[in-house]
Design an enzyme around this catalytic site. Structure first.
Site, PDB file in Angstrom:
ATOM      1  N   ILE A 293      26.934 -16.778   7.542  1.00 40.19           N
ATOM      2  CA  ILE A 293      25.987 -15.733   7.935  1.00 40.19           C
ATOM      3  C   ILE A 293      24.634 -15.905   7.263  1.00 40.19           C
ATOM      4  O   ILE A 293      23.752 -15.073   7.433  1.00 40.19           O
ATOM      5  CB  ILE A 293      26.554 -14.332   7.611  1.00 40.19           C
ATOM      6  CG1 ILE A 293      26.882 -14.210   6.123  1.00 40.19           C
ATOM      7  CG2 ILE A 293      27.779 -14.049   8.442  1.00 40.19           C
ATOM      8  CD1 ILE A 293      27.380 -12.842   5.721  1.00 40.19           C
ATOM      9  N   GLY A 294      24.435 -16.976   6.499  1.00 41.27           N
ATOM     10  CA  GLY A 294      23.146 -17.226   5.879  1.00 41.27           C
ATOM     11  C   GLY A 294      23.099 -18.603   5.255  1.00 41.27           C
ATOM     12  O   GLY A 294      24.106 -19.124   4.793  1.00 41.27           O
TER      13      GLY A 294
ATOM     14  N   GLY B  58      20.447 -21.219   2.713  1.00 43.17           N
ATOM     15  CA  GLY B  58      19.306 -21.227   1.822  1.00 43.17           C
ATOM     16  C   GLY B  58      19.017 -22.610   1.282  1.00 43.17           C
ATOM     17  O   GLY B  58      19.636 -23.600   1.676  1.00 43.17           O
ATOM     18  N   SER B  59      18.063 -22.666   0.382  1.00 41.40           N
ATOM     19  CA  SER B  59      17.690 -23.944  -0.208  1.00 41.40           C
ATOM     20  C   SER B  59      18.743 -24.382  -1.219  1.00 41.40           C
ATOM     21  O   SER B  59      19.588 -23.603  -1.657  1.00 41.40           O
ATOM     22  CB  SER B  59      16.328 -23.817  -0.874  1.00 41.40           C
ATOM     23  OG  SER B  59      16.374 -22.827  -1.882  1.00 41.40           O
ATOM     24  N   ASN B  60      18.652 -25.659  -1.586  1.00 44.44           N
ATOM     25  CA  ASN B  60      19.562 -26.255  -2.573  1.00 44.44           C
ATOM     26  C   ASN B  60      21.022 -26.139  -2.167  1.00 44.44           C
ATOM     27  O   ASN B  60      21.915 -26.047  -3.008  1.00 44.44           O
ATOM     28  CB  ASN B  60      19.372 -25.599  -3.941  1.00 44.44           C
ATOM     29  CG  ASN B  60      17.954 -25.721  -4.447  1.00 44.44           C
ATOM     30  OD1 ASN B  60      17.328 -26.763  -4.270  1.00 44.44           O
ATOM     31  ND2 ASN B  60      17.435 -24.662  -5.033  1.00 44.44           N
TER      32      ASN B  60
ATOM     33  N   THR C 278      22.563 -23.661  -0.739  1.00 42.99           N
ATOM     34  CA  THR C 278      23.130 -22.321  -0.855  1.00 42.99           C
ATOM     35  C   THR C 278      23.562 -21.816   0.518  1.00 42.99           C
ATOM     36  O   THR C 278      22.813 -21.922   1.484  1.00 42.99           O
ATOM     37  CB  THR C 278      22.093 -21.358  -1.455  1.00 42.99           C
ATOM     38  OG1 THR C 278      21.679 -21.858  -2.721  1.00 42.99           O
ATOM     39  CG2 THR C 278      22.684 -19.967  -1.618  1.00 42.99           C
TER      40      THR C 278
ATOM     41  N   LYS D  98      28.444 -15.576  -1.455  1.00 44.65           N
ATOM     42  CA  LYS D  98      27.309 -16.489  -1.608  1.00 44.65           C
ATOM     43  C   LYS D  98      27.712 -17.653  -2.496  1.00 44.65           C
ATOM     44  O   LYS D  98      28.131 -17.459  -3.640  1.00 44.65           O
ATOM     45  CB  LYS D  98      26.129 -15.745  -2.209  1.00 44.65           C
ATOM     46  CG  LYS D  98      24.854 -16.569  -2.310  1.00 44.65           C
ATOM     47  CD  LYS D  98      23.721 -15.687  -2.795  1.00 44.65           C
ATOM     48  CE  LYS D  98      22.419 -16.472  -2.865  1.00 44.65           C
ATOM     49  NZ  LYS D  98      21.311 -15.623  -3.328  1.00 44.65           N
TER      50      LYS D  98
ATOM     51  N   ASP E 290       9.729  -7.777  -4.492  1.00 43.79           N
ATOM     52  CA  ASP E 290       9.733  -8.500  -3.204  1.00 43.79           C
ATOM     53  C   ASP E 290      10.319  -7.620  -2.100  1.00 43.79           C
ATOM     54  O   ASP E 290      11.135  -8.079  -1.308  1.00 43.79           O
ATOM     55  CB  ASP E 290      10.523  -9.801  -3.333  1.00 43.79           C
ATOM     56  CG  ASP E 290      10.225 -10.759  -2.171  1.00 43.79           C
ATOM     57  OD1 ASP E 290       9.202 -10.559  -1.495  1.00 43.79           O
ATOM     58  OD2 ASP E 290      11.020 -11.676  -1.936  1.00 43.79           O
TER      59      ASP E 290
END
Length: 1505
Positions: A1060-1061, A1063-1065, A1067, A1083, A1194
């Site tokens: 569902i997601g 990311g960088s590196n 993840t 995660k 943020d």
């Protein structure tokens, strides 16, 4: 005189006339120079076409006879060949004579019977001589002479006589006669008397002509005469050098030089001799269609209207009956392929900017094929540069004549533009290249396929199209102003503003081209000093950040670089150009330096320095083969190589490996290098980071020719500011011994500086000293005493350290020499890897084969680990299955031996109804009373369902024995940990599963049916058992069996459907289960990128375990050898998803002309009361974080998640680990690209809790307006935030919300309220708080201690505060407030008030009360706000009594409406809010601003300053 070379003479410049006196001039020195030879002018071509139109054989023959001077008429078959040649030989005098003669026969070539431009015949210039065109093939002879006719008398039937002198031609043919004359009968003599005699003889001969023709075609003088040198020259031109057939300019020049050399030898003067240019059309008209086109162009040029139509053309030439036939003939011949000839024709008219061709295209454009228009535009594209009225007229005519051509030109597809540019065809590149605004406006259309903004602005900056830039910016600003004046919110999109681009992004493109002119325009419109982000990597423009030399800071800096690189790679994979301000990259084009850039670069860099904008040295990866050092790269000649619109590099977002500084050094330009060094050092940059990766540069600049550049690089003129002086500026030289030696020679003082060892090690590895991780650790033990120290003093100088790192044999000696250093701490492999990863693992462009193999091995190790776990699970399942089979065999044996002695086992089974078993299927039926059956051996399959015995008559179930020897209660084996759902649910009729019995007796009410069962069963038993089993399987078990990976308490699957997601590196976020029962988002993060991540997660788990339902909960963490797994609250999406779905649905509905009633956001919000609750969810979440001392930093709609139809806050921060989904937790510096960060964040000032207040204000506006932003469109959002110019018009209907949001988004952070003050704002007041505020206000008005002063009373009656005594302001009440309220209500409110006080109403007065006869009478001042408040408060307090009084009074028109509003206090308040909507907000603002602390006591917690 012939026309100048390369240019076409206009018609009147070719009409030469010589009188008798001029004939004898310049006769000395080798013959007469008055023999004027004419070229193929427009006059002669017009005449030729008119002759053809007459279709009269006699006239055509006469023209040929005149031209050749032949006695006999040629055959008609020869006319098509000879017409072109005869006109070339026809002098202008003869043209006039022919027209006069034909007019005498009532034959006209023109409507006005005259050729006006032939009437005024200019005096000729007789100093030059041009060779005649070649004679026709049939008349070519071995000898030709030219002589001059002096005076000829023209006689017509109308008696018209004129004396005209001109030159004509005489041709000599040796096969027929010795000499044949063209228009004379004798040669010219040296005296005028002889000439006159000859003229008289000519006149006598003309009178005897049968056709009354003015010329005698017979040559009566047969005598030969000597040939002069001029005649020899003409003979050479006609027979040996036929220039009329030579189209190659080089060959033409060679022939001309040969002729002049011959004339020099013959002692002929050559100063005034020139050869006329080659005619555009070959003298022999072999291409009839081209002749027609040329003729039509000339005829069109005779009309004045530039936008000529075919009807006007036909009307003008209507006397020529055959014209329509030739037009149709021309139309039919257009299908022929004569594009090359058309280009030759166009190359004559277009460079001269002749309006004839514009008129022709407008007139005949509909007949012309697109290829012909393309040919015209091809010549235009090659020859015309700057725009003028003619060029605009030409483009308008070309675009309006052919739709296909218009579509090709106006289509802004980059591939099509590139293709046309490669072929030198006309496109939008032409106006951009030459900065033609009017031409650009003609071609550019928003309705066509839009240009990619980055590609368009790249071209604008490359060619410095200043005027076009000014036009676009002004037009964009005008559109925004128009939107504001019309009351609309300026909302740009691709269809309205396809070329719109962020000013910062445009400045980056300027830096890629060093376009200082475009950058100067930007500085006129935008102030970049305050809006420039900290690390704005233009090419990149950025402000420096303070970087200390400690280990922690260095590690953090390198990690940020890694994240930046990974983000760029991810964007590259998705073919998306990143819009983030820190890491924005537009066109990763090659870094080139040529003569144009040599001029541009220093000016651009100095402009940036003056504007306090500092350059980052990162540029695209360069290639020497693309470097062009010629300025012509910007001219037309070099066309295709440089532009490369369609190149893949246009969207490539790879990390740069060649810095701007390195390219400047390679270019070796002194001015550019000085400007760049001045900019970098003033910005606090040091060369150690700028050149740390440039191993090739170290080799390049060691050559002698770079000596000057290196001196500039190390001179003392550019000192580093003090706070950056601790970093050594020469570390990048660590990998080059030659440069180090040079450094020691020219700058010995630098050796006394302190060295940052980590920077040095990075430089060594980047320069290639250690090409792999293995090699690095191989040498590490030898140098650890040095490498583990943070800094070294002068004791160990640069050269010694270079020697150590480059020569292993000297390490031990130097270690012993410097063992008196303080004992260092030992860096473990992980810390060393952090340094190593910065220079190897994350840099694809310098990674070696070993590092790539190491990464591949790491991935293979991960895959092998997955396979190992899978095999392990299979082995366990196989072992468990084997144990089950053994148990089943044992049960079968026992059952067989005890079949005859078995008694029924009473089992209580509840009737399977839908209320008792919610999971059963609708087809299930109650279980009937069991019937004893014969035993069938069964294989027990574990079913996780328990059937409860409920009847008291049933004996207690004995405990399960340890061995399966008793048949009374079958053993239920434990469910295998990894068993699948199929194994649990599948039952076959042959082996029905036994029922699992609960050993704990329970007696529920009502008692269910009791069913007796024996070991022997019927065939219906499997069906019943299966139905009961299926109905009791929980959904959670189904979910659990979908997940094939178990890490601690987490269960999930790495299949794509569960991701569902991302990311960088590496993840990833998976959907999974925690503790076998709670759905969570899991995660997965790499340990290598943050070894302290586990500690941070523990802090977050502890934080979110506290009682707060408005933030995402961090549930638990697990880890294995490679990853850390974090469990988060599983949500249903975000606020941004909700809004974007609505936008997509609205877009689709609009395109399909449908009405969209499915507004997801509106449906989600529902009522205003629910909207307040949702907003409070956000405020409470931020309030909780602030109470814990945490600044979110943020906040944006993407981080407002939806859980159970409520809002919760996510992204609380997790060590720079970024995920591009709703599960994104970052603490990196915010980008500000979406406009949810205040000015202090964009300017990198100190961040406080007020940062979150600003972001929350933007989110509230976003939520209440369906996705709009309080600072407008993205194009101006950054500038509006920095200049504090919010745009709140979309929310102007809700002034209370506008007031709250305007405070929250204030530029001054001290003006923003805290979360506590936000919740006290009137926006959140319910009915009770509003009534409480009215009571408090009235109590303040009644205060007897002087707190309510006359000044305060004046302030609450005025909209604006006034400082002066005599100044006035607009009153809050535009009219007396009794006119706003129903009169019946006012009357009864006043009466009720006086009843309560024992007085009566006496109307209005200047005071609020009056005492008469001991009684006090109250009344209202309808101009005072305080009296309005008193009226509202009295109505609320006594609404029932007032309602009763009104109901007893005589009826009125609106009596029922007033009675309805008096039903309750809430309705009364709503009534007054409707009549005076801004009253409470107005009083709140006045009291908050002007009341002191004593007065605020009345309001308790309603108002807090």
């Amino acid at each position: 005189m012939g026309p100048k070379k390369g240019k076409r003479s206009h018609s009147k410049n070719h009409h030469h006339h010589n009188n008798g006196n001029n004939n004898n001039n310049n006769n000395s020195g080798g013959g007469s120079s008055s023999d004027i030879l004419y070229t193929y002018s427009q006059d002669t071509r017009i005449l030729l076409f008119k002759v053809i139109l007459t279709q009269n054989e006699e006239i055509i023959c006469m023209v040929i006879q005149i031209a050749y001077g032949l006695p006999g008429l040629p055959k008609i078959s020869d006319i098509s060949r000879d017409l072109g040649i005869l006109i070339l030989k026809l002098p202008n005098r003869t043209i006039r004579e022919l027209e006069l003669f034909l007019e005498s026969k009532n034959i006209y070539f023109r409507e006005d019977q005259h050729i006006n431009y032939l009437n005024e015949i200019p005096q000729p210039t007789t100093t030059t001589t041009s060779p005649p065109p070649p004679p026709p093939p049939s008349s070519i002879s071995t000898t030709t002479t030219t002589t001059t006719a002096t005076a000829i008398e023209i006689e017509s039937s109308s008696g018209l006589t004129s004396n005209i002198t001109d030159s004509t031609e005489i041709q000599l043919d040796s096969t027929t006669t010795d000499t044949k004359t063209t228009s004379t009968t004798s040669t010219t003599t040296n005296n005028s008397s002889d000439s006159n005699n000859n003229n008289n003889n000519n006149n006598n001969n003309n009178s005897n002509n049968i056709l009354n023709f003015p010329f005698n075609c017979q040559n009566k003088s047969k005598q030969k005469r000597p040939i002069s040198k001029e005649e020899s020259f003409n003979k050479m031109v006609q027979y040996n050098f036929d220039l009329g057939k030579i189209f190659d300019e080089f060959t033409r020049e060679v022939l001309l030089d040969d002729l002049k050399n011959d004339l020099k030898i013959d002692n002929i003067p050559i100063d005034n001799i020139s050869i006329s240019p080659t005619p555009i059309i070959s003298p022999v008209f072999q291409e009839y269609d081209l002749f027609l086109m040329d003729s039509f162009i000339i005829l069109c040029g005779q009309l004045d209207n530039v936008k000529l139509t075919l009807e006007e053309f036909k009307d003008y030439y209507k006397k020529y009956k055959l014209l329509n036939q030739y037009i149709e003939d021309f139309k039919d011949n257009l299908i022929n392929d004569f594009l090359v000839t058309v280009e030759i024709l166009a190359s004559w008219y277009i460079p001269q900017k002749d309006y004839s061709i514009v008129k022709f295209i407008n007139c005949f454009g509909e007949m012309l094929d697109s290829t012909i228009i393309e040919s015209f535009s091809y010549i235009f594209n090659k020859t015309i540069k700057k725009e003028d009225d003619w060029s605009i007229s030409f483009i308008q005519a070309a675009l309006g004549s052919n739709e296909e051509f218009k579509r090709q030109v106006m289509c802004l597809n980059d591939e099509l533009i590139q293709d046309r540019y490669d072929q030198s065809l006309y496109s939008i590149m032409h106006p951009i290249k030459f900065d033609n605004v009017r031409e650009f406006i003609l071609i550019y259309s928003r309705d066509e396929n839009y240009f990619e903004p980055q590609e368009f602005w790249y071209l604008i900056c490359k060619y410095d199209a200043i005027a076009i830039t000014q036009h676009i910016i002004n037009n964009n600003i005008a559109e925004e102003d128009l939107s504001k004046r019309s009351g609309k919110t300026y909302n740009s999109n691709l269809s309205e503003n396809p070329l719109e681009i962020n000013p910062l992004s445009l400045l980056e493109i300027c830096s890629a081209n060093f376009s200082h002119k475009i950058a100067s325009i930007l500085f006129q419109f935008y102030d970049f000093k305050d809006s420039m982000p900290t690390r704005f990597s233009l090419r990149g423009v950025f402000k420096p950040t303070t970087t200390t030399t400690t280990t922690t800071t260095t590690t953090t800096t390198t990690t940020t670089t890694i994240d930046k690189d990974e983000k760029d790679k991810e964007n590259n994979n998705n073919n998306v150009i990143s819009q983030q301000f820190q890491y924005f990259r537009v066109l990763d084009v090659n870094c080139y330096f040529n003569d144009v850039i040599k001029k541009r670069a220093p000016i651009f860099i100095d402009l940036m320095t003056q504007s306090n904008i500092y350059l980052n040295t990162e540029v695209g990866e360069g290639s020497d083969e693309n470097v062009d050092t010629h300025e012509s790269i910007y001219s037309f000649q070099n066309s295709t190589e440089y532009l490369a619109i369609n190149s893949n590099s246009i969207h490539r977002l790879k990390r740069s490996s060649i810095s701007l500084l390195s390219k400047v050094l390679e270019f070796n330009d002194r001015d550019t290098l000085i400007s760049l060094l001045k900019n970098l050092t003033q910005g606090g940059c040091t060369l150690c980071k700028d050149l740390i990766d440039e191993k090739q540069l170290l080799i390049t600049i060691s050559r002698p020719q770079y000596h000057q550049s290196i001196q500039i690089l190390h001179q003392n003129g550019y000192t580093i500011i003090p706070k950056y002086q601790l970093r050594d500026p020469y570390i990048f030289f660590a990998g080059s011994k030659q440069i180090l030696q040079y450094l020691l020679e020219i700058h010995t003082n630098s050796l006394s500086e302190t060295i940052d060892i980590r920077h040095w090690i990075q430089a060594i590895m980047s320069a290639g000293q250690y090409s792999s991780e293995t090699e690095f650790f191989q040498y590490y033990p030898k140098i650890q005493e040095l490498s583990l120290r943070d800094k070294y003093s002068r004791t160990l100088n640069i050269l010694e350290l270079q020697y150590i790192l480059g020569h292993i044999e000297g390490i031990e000696f130097l270690l012993e020499k410097y063992l008196d250093f303080t004992k260092p701490y030992h860096l473990d492999n992980q810390e060393l890897l952090e340094i190593f990863d910065v220079t190897f693992v994350q840099k694809k462009d310098i990674r070696t084969e070993e590092s790539l193999k190491a990464e591949k091995d790491l991935l293979e190790q991960e895959e092998n680990e997955k396979k190992r776990l899978k095999e392990k699970r299979k082995k366990e399942e196989k072992e468990k299955k084997k144990q089950q089979n053994l148990k089943q065999k044992s049960l079968i044996t026992n059952n067989t031996t005890t079949t005859t002695t078995t008694t029924p086992i009473p089992i209580t089974v509840p009737i399977p109804t839908q209320t008792q078993t919610p999971t059963q299927t609708p087809t299930q039926t109650p279980i009937p009373t069991p019937i004893p059956t014969t035993p069938i051996p069964t294989t027990p399959i574990p079913i996780p369902i328990q059937l409860t015995p409920t009847t008291p008559k049933t004996p207690k179930t004995p405990k399960t024995p340890k061995t399966p020897t008793t048949p009374k209660t079958p053993i239920t084996p434990k469910t295998p940990k990894n068993s699948t759902l199929d194994k649990q649910t599948i039952s076959t009729p042959k082996t029905p599963p036994p029922l699992s019995v609960n050993t704990t007796p329970i007696t529920p009410s009502p008692p269910p049916q009791t069913i007796a069962t024996t070991i022997t069963t019927t065939t219906t038993t499997p069906k019943t058992t299966k139905t009961t089993t299926t109905s009791k399987i929980p959904t959670l078990i189904i979910e659990l069996n979908k997940y094939d990976i178990s890490i601690g308490k987490f269960k999930f699957s790495r299949k794509d459907e569960f991701i569902i997601g991302r990311g960088s590196n590496g993840t990833l976020v998976f959907k999974g289960i925690w503790n076998d029962r709670i759905p969570v988002a899991i995660k997965q993060m790499h340990k290598a990128f943050n070894p302290l991540i586990s500690k941070e997660i523990e802090v977050l788990i502890t934080l979110t375990n506290k009682n707060c339902n408005n933030i995402v909960r961090y549930i638990d963490q697990e880890e294995d050898d490679m990853f850390v797994y974090l469990g988060l609250t599983l949500c249903n999406g975000s606020l941004q998803n909700l809004v974007e779905k609505d936008l997509e649905i609205n877009l689709i509905s609009t395109s399909n002309n449908e009405n969209n009633n499915n507004n997801k956001l509106k449906n989600f919000i529902g009522s205003e009361l629910r909207l307040l609750e949702l907003i409070k969810d956000i405020v409470y979440g931020i309030q909780f974080l602030h109470q814990q001392g945490i600044v979110h930093n943020d906040l944006n709609p993407r981080n407002i998640l939806i859980k159970d139809d409520r809002f919760i806050i996510s992204d609380l921060g997790l060590s720079k680990m970024e995920v591009t989904s709703s599960y994104s937790f970052t603490m990196h510096a915010p980008t500000g690209q979406e406009g949810f960060h205040p000015a202090e964040v964009l300017l990198e000032k100190r961040k406080t809790k007020s940062v979150d207040i600003f972001s929350m204000g933007c989110i509230l506006f976003y939520l209440m307006t369906g996705g709009q932003h309080p600072f407008g469109d993205k194009f101006f959002r950054m500038a509006n935030i920095l200049t504090d110019k919010p745009i709140l018009e979309p929310l102007k209907h809700n002034l209370v919300a506008c007031d709250l949001i305007s405070q929250m988004i204030s530029k001054n952070e001290s003006d923003r309220p805290t979360t506590e003050n936000i919740l006290l704002h009137p926006f959140f007041w319910n009915h009770e708080k509003k009534v409480k505020f009215i009571d408090a206000s009235l109590n303040l008005f009644k205060d007897s201690n002087g707190l309510f002063t006359s000044k305060l009373n004046k302030l609450i009656n005025q909209f604006q505060d006034t400082d002066g005594v005599n100044t006035t302001s607009t009153p809050f009440l535009s009219k007396p407030w009794n006119q706003l309220i129903d009169p019946t209500l006012i009357e009864h409110i006043t009466n009720k008030q006086n009843q309560l006080s024992g007085g009566s109403s006496i109307g209005n007065n200047n005071n609020n009360s009056l005492t008469l006869s001991g009684k006090k009478f109250y009344f209202y001042d309808y101009s005072q706000v305080k009296d309005l408040v008193r009226c509202i408060r009295n109505t609320i307090q006594h609404h029932k009594e007032i309602q009763r009084l009104i109901s007893q009074s005589p009826s009125s028109s609106n009596k029922q409406e007033v009675l309805d509003c008096l039903e309750s206090q809430e309705l009364v308040l709503s009534y007054f809010e409707e009549k005076v909507p801004d009253l409470l907000l107005f009083l709140y603002q006045k009291f908050k601003k002007h009341l002191d602390s004593k007065s605020l006591i009345y309001f308790n917690d309603l108002i807090i300053k």
